[in-house]
Design a protein around this motif. Structure first.
Motif, PDB file in Angstrom:
ATOM      1  N   ILE A 201     -36.658  48.982   0.036  1.00 35.97           N
ATOM      2  CA  ILE A 201     -37.622  47.905   0.294  1.00 35.97           C
ATOM      3  C   ILE A 201     -38.269  47.465  -1.016  1.00 35.97           C
ATOM      4  CG2 ILE A 201     -39.838  47.374   1.398  1.00 35.97           C
ATOM      5  CD1 ILE A 201     -37.565  47.437   3.382  1.00 35.97           C
ATOM      6  N   SER A 202     -38.639  48.427  -1.840  1.00 33.01           N
ATOM      7  CA  SER A 202     -39.280  48.101  -3.114  1.00 33.01           C
ATOM      8  C   SER A 202     -38.335  47.357  -4.046  1.00 33.01           C
ATOM      9  CB  SER A 202     -39.787  49.375  -3.793  1.00 33.01           C
ATOM     10  OG  SER A 202     -40.770  49.985  -2.992  1.00 33.01           O
TER      11      SER A 202
ATOM     12  N   TRP B  39     -43.680  35.731  -4.449  1.00 32.28           N
ATOM     13  CA  TRP B  39     -44.265  37.053  -4.715  1.00 32.28           C
ATOM     14  C   TRP B  39     -45.379  37.365  -3.718  1.00 32.28           C
ATOM     15  CZ3 TRP B  39     -43.388  41.540  -6.503  1.00 32.28           C
ATOM     16  CH2 TRP B  39     -44.424  42.418  -6.748  1.00 32.28           C
ATOM     17  N   VAL B  40     -46.211  36.386  -3.428  1.00 31.93           N
ATOM     18  CA  VAL B  40     -47.308  36.610  -2.472  1.00 31.93           C
ATOM     19  C   VAL B  40     -46.733  36.905  -1.088  1.00 31.93           C
ATOM     20  CG1 VAL B  40     -49.256  35.516  -1.295  1.00 31.93           C
ATOM     21  CG2 VAL B  40     -48.998  35.263  -3.768  1.00 31.93           C
ATOM     22  N   ILE B  41     -45.768  36.117  -0.659  1.00 30.20           N
ATOM     23  CA  ILE B  41     -45.148  36.346   0.655  1.00 30.20           C
ATOM     24  C   ILE B  41     -44.492  37.720   0.690  1.00 30.20           C
ATOM     25  CG2 ILE B  41     -43.282  35.585   2.198  1.00 30.20           C
ATOM     26  CD1 ILE B  41     -43.883  32.701   1.114  1.00 30.20           C
ATOM     27  N   ALA B  42     -43.752  38.049  -0.347  1.00 30.42           N
ATOM     28  CA  ALA B  42     -43.066  39.343  -0.404  1.00 30.42           C
ATOM     29  C   ALA B  42     -44.049  40.505  -0.422  1.00 30.42           C
ATOM     30  CB  ALA B  42     -42.153  39.409  -1.633  1.00 30.42           C
ATOM     31  N   SER B  43     -45.180  40.340  -1.115  1.00 27.47           N
ATOM     32  CA  SER B  43     -46.138  41.450  -1.186  1.00 27.47           C
ATOM     33  C   SER B  43     -46.819  41.696   0.158  1.00 27.47           C
ATOM     34  CB  SER B  43     -47.167  41.209  -2.286  1.00 27.47           C
ATOM     35  OG  SER B  43     -47.979  40.115  -1.993  1.00 27.47           O
ATOM     36  N   VAL B  44     -47.053  40.655   0.936  1.00 27.21           N
ATOM     37  CA  VAL B  44     -47.631  40.844   2.273  1.00 27.21           C
ATOM     38  C   VAL B  44     -46.632  41.569   3.167  1.00 27.21           C
ATOM     39  CG1 VAL B  44     -48.415  39.632   4.358  1.00 27.21           C
ATOM     40  CG2 VAL B  44     -49.224  38.888   2.111  1.00 27.21           C
ATOM     41  N   ILE B  45     -45.374  41.123   3.138  1.00 30.69           N
ATOM     42  CA  ILE B  45     -44.325  41.772   3.935  1.00 30.69           C
ATOM     43  C   ILE B  45     -44.100  43.208   3.458  1.00 30.69           C
ATOM     44  CG2 ILE B  45     -41.855  41.714   4.497  1.00 30.69           C
ATOM     45  CD1 ILE B  45     -42.095  38.616   4.335  1.00 30.69           C
ATOM     46  N   TYR B  46     -44.141  43.401   2.146  1.00 29.22           N
ATOM     47  CA  TYR B  46     -43.938  44.720   1.553  1.00 29.22           C
ATOM     48  C   TYR B  46     -44.997  45.715   2.049  1.00 29.22           C
ATOM     49  CZ  TYR B  46     -43.690  48.223  -2.193  1.00 29.22           C
ATOM     50  OH  TYR B  46     -43.588  49.375  -2.913  1.00 29.22           O
TER      51      TYR B  46
END
Length: 182
Positions: free
Chosen positions: A71-72, A117-124
């Motif tokens: 995931i990371s 990056w913002v979208i990915a960090s929320v999902i992450y």
């Protein structure tokens, strides 16, 4: 122009180095966190903001480590994409190509990478909480969604970069039009 060339070469090389090291660093982190090989957190180089004790009582399993690593690494694709664009941008600068349509488009792609990056960090964050509590008893699974001021700042930087890319594109278009005006 010589200063721009030298500084651009240095920046390009730094970004190329980070481009190679970042995925390795991410994989090393998740594969060694909370083990005897965890040099990064024990030495204080990394402060782990994720408290595993609060998310679950079970230790981190091998399957969990592999899931967290995958995931990371998937999320790391966003900054890797941005780094590839930065390498291209500074290679252009290094070659004296400063005010071009390609550079304006690269700035646009960098702006979009900030939004991604913002979208990915929320999902992450949500995926991390699910993975860490996956083996917890029923009723103790957690899904954590968060949006903080760092992500808001990233969105603002993305908007500013998008605006800069638009201005650069329009400036290039005007310059190109003036080139053919007698």
């Amino acid at each position: 122009m010589d200063k721009i060339t030298k500084l651009s070469r240095l920046a390009r090389r730094v970004f190329q180095f980070i481009l190679v090291v970042l995925p390795l660093f991410v994989a090393y982190f998740w594969l060694t966190v909370e083990t005897s090989y965890d040099i990064l957190t024990r030495s204080g180089l990394i402060n782990l903001s994720l408290n595993f004790d609060s998310l679950g009582d079970a230790p981190i399993t091998v399957g969990m480590r592999l899931s967290l690593t995958l995931i990371s690494l998937a999320v790391t694709a966003v900054p890797v994409y941005a780094l590839v664009k930065l390498v291209r941008l500074f290679r252009n600068y290094e070659q004296g190509d400063v005010f071009s349509l390609e550079n304006a488009l690269i700035y646009r792609q960098l702006a979009l990478s900030l939004f991604y990056w913002v979208i990915a960090s929320v999902i992450y964050g949500a995926m991390i909480s699910l993975i860490v509590t996956f083996d917890a008893p029923a009723g103790q699974h957690q899904l954590t969604l968060s949006f903080d001021d760092g992500q808001l700042l990233t969105l603002m930087l993305g908007l500013i970069t998008l605006l800069i890319s638009w201005v650069m594109k329009e400036a290039y278009r005007l310059s190109d039009d003036n080139k053919y005006t007698i």
